[in-house]
Design a protein around this motif. Structure first.
Motif, PDB file in Angstrom:
ATOM      1  N   ALA A   1      35.580-110.235  -3.790  1.00 38.51           N
ATOM      2  CA  ALA A   1      35.311-109.850  -5.173  1.00 38.51           C
ATOM      3  C   ALA A   1      33.970-109.131  -5.277  1.00 38.51           C
ATOM      4  CB  ALA A   1      35.327-111.087  -6.069  1.00 38.51           C
TER       5      ALA A   1
ATOM      6  N   TRP B   1      34.425-105.505  -4.074  1.00 37.58           N
ATOM      7  CA  TRP B   1      35.064-104.680  -5.105  1.00 37.58           C
ATOM      8  C   TRP B   1      34.098-104.384  -6.239  1.00 37.58           C
ATOM      9  CZ3 TRP B   1      38.973-101.819  -4.201  1.00 37.58           C
ATOM     10  CH2 TRP B   1      39.994-102.210  -3.329  1.00 37.58           C
ATOM     11  N   ALA B   2      33.228-105.329  -6.556  1.00 35.24           N
ATOM     12  CA  ALA B   2      32.241-105.097  -7.613  1.00 35.24           C
ATOM     13  C   ALA B   2      31.287-103.969  -7.239  1.00 35.24           C
ATOM     14  CB  ALA B   2      31.457-106.384  -7.895  1.00 35.24           C
TER      15      ALA B   2
ATOM     16  N   ALA C   1      33.167-100.786  -7.819  1.00 36.12           N
ATOM     17  CA  ALA C   1      33.314-100.506  -9.254  1.00 36.12           C
ATOM     18  C   ALA C   1      32.044 -99.929  -9.857  1.00 36.12           C
ATOM     19  CB  ALA C   1      33.714-101.787  -9.989  1.00 36.12           C
TER      20      ALA C   1
ATOM     21  N   PRO D   1      41.285-109.584  -5.130  1.00 37.14           N
ATOM     22  CA  PRO D   1      40.396-109.488  -6.293  1.00 37.14           C
ATOM     23  C   PRO D   1      40.086-108.055  -6.732  1.00 37.14           C
ATOM     24  CG  PRO D   1      39.100-109.897  -4.330  1.00 37.14           C
ATOM     25  CD  PRO D   1      40.547-109.892  -3.894  1.00 37.14           C
TER      26      PRO D   1
ATOM     27  N   PRO E   1      39.555-105.003  -8.838  1.00 35.79           N
ATOM     28  CA  PRO E   1      39.471-104.838 -10.290  1.00 35.79           C
ATOM     29  C   PRO E   1      40.145-103.538 -10.733  1.00 35.79           C
ATOM     30  CG  PRO E   1      37.458-104.065  -9.299  1.00 35.79           C
ATOM     31  CD  PRO E   1      38.326-104.564  -8.162  1.00 35.79           C
ATOM     32  N   VAL E   2      40.169-103.303 -12.022  1.00 37.41           N
ATOM     33  CA  VAL E   2      40.641-102.027 -12.547  1.00 37.41           C
ATOM     34  C   VAL E   2      39.560-100.974 -12.272  1.00 37.41           C
ATOM     35  CG1 VAL E   2      41.282-100.747 -14.620  1.00 37.41           C
ATOM     36  CG2 VAL E   2      42.042-103.129 -14.328  1.00 37.41           C
TER      37      VAL E   2
ATOM     38  N   ARG F   1      45.798-101.378 -11.571  1.00 38.25           N
ATOM     39  CA  ARG F   1      44.401-101.391 -11.118  1.00 38.25           C
ATOM     40  C   ARG F   1      43.826 -99.975 -11.033  1.00 38.25           C
ATOM     41  NH1 ARG F   1      44.099-106.409  -8.265  1.00 38.25           N
ATOM     42  NH2 ARG F   1      45.640-107.748  -9.294  1.00 38.25           N
TER      43      ARG F   1
END
Length: 335
Positions: free
Chosen positions: A244, A247-248, A251, A272, A274-275, A299
């Motif tokens: 996660a 991915w953050a 993003a 995990p 994200p969009v 996503r």
């Protein structure tokens, strides 16, 4: 084979060049006579054929009779043997070079005429590469590829060069990499030390493209990735699955529009992820079939181009991806 270049289409000329190349083993003199007629041909396909068939002929004779007459634009000269390297030293300057196999870097720099004009250099499968410092003899070098050169080290010594693109895989170490602050494209397949990407990668570089390959991020994850806010293309093929936090980091990249993912990152689906509304191009590599990708459209709602590559064998089902992304241009092929 008796046709003159002036009476042939580019496709026909390329066919003649291929045929003559294949005859070189049995009729080297005749084949060389044919290829000599095409040495000033403007077609890129013809010129690529001529430069790529060097290994079938006597190195020096072919260099003098054919290679030295070619228009260099968009061509790379490859030296795979000592004889080719020696013959290359007598040629007019080339801007793009490739050296395959065992070549000491002192021998490489000695073989290259017009070193000030060298813009691209590829070193492949060379156990004798060693310290890369001698490459500073090429003050205009903008693209460097170092693959399967297990003794190569000393990347920091290249900081004085105007390098914009660097591709590295399976070398001794990447110490000094963070000094290369002119890079815009970086491709790495090498285990990174430290706990964050910013510990190893050049923090001051205006990176726009980043590839991280197998085994690269086990210690660092993607921690610090968002530091390179100018990234537009991110290609990920590490062994460790994305967390996660990883991915953050992705993003937080404001300009990222193209995302390339190896299927081994998705052993249990998207996890995990994200969009990511800013992604317009998606590439999936090494799909084996059976991956649960049903959540991808939600996503990646902005995707307009999808490129899917499978492992060797049956191709992924084009219809399935067209159904997943009905508004996108979908291409399915082999790796």
């Amino acid at each position: 084979l008796s046709g003159r270049p002036e009476g042939l289409t580019d496709a026909e000329a390329h066919g003649v060049a291929v045929a003559a190349s294949l005859l070189a083993t049995h009729e080297p003199a005749g084949a060389l006579a044919v290829l000599r007629r095409f040495r000033e041909h403007p077609s890129l396909d013809v010129r690529r054929q001529l430069v790529g068939t060097w290994e079938r002929f006597d190195a020096r004779e072919y260099a003098v009779e054919v290679l030295d007459h070619l228009v260099r634009t968009d061509l790379t000269l490859t030296c795979a043997t000592d004889a080719q390297r020696a013959a290359a030293a007598g040629l007019r300057p080339w801007h793009r070079w490739e050296f395959r196999g065992r070549h000491g870097l002192a021998d490489v720099t000695a073989a290259v005429t017009g070193p000030d004009g060298v813009e691209t250099l590829r070193l492949l499968y060379n156990p004798e590469a060693g310290d890369l410092g001698p490459l500073t003899a090429f003050p205009s070098l903008r693209r460097l590829v170092v693959i399967d050169c297990e003794s190569a080290h000393g990347f920091g010594r290249l900081a004085e060069l105007p390098l914009q693109q660097l591709v590295v895989g399976r070398v001794a170490d990447v110490d000094g990499l963070r000094r290369l602050d002119s890079l815009r494209l970086l491709s790495l397949t090498h285990a990174l030390t430290g706990t964050r990407l910013t510990d190893v990668l050049p923090a001051a570089a205006p990176l726009e493209f980043l590839f991280l390959g197998r085994g690269t991020t086990e210690g660092t994850g993607l921690r610090g990735l968002s530091h390179w806010a100018g990234l537009k293309v991110l290609s990920l093929s590490p062994t460790a699955p994305l967390t996660a936090d990883d991915w953050a980091e992705i993003a937080r990249l404001p300009l990222l529009t193209r995302l390339q993912l190896n299927a081994r990152l998705l052993p249990e689906g998207l996890g995990p992820m994200p969009v990511l509304p800013g992604i317009t191009e998606l590439r999936l590599a090494e799909l084996r079939g059976g991956e649960d990708l049903s959540a991808l459209p939600s996503r990646l709602p902005g995707v307009r181009v999808v490129d899917v590559r499978g492992v060797p064998g049956p191709r992924p089902d084009t219809a399935a991806f067209t159904a997943l992304f009905p508004g996108a241009e979908v291409t399915v092929g082999d790796r």
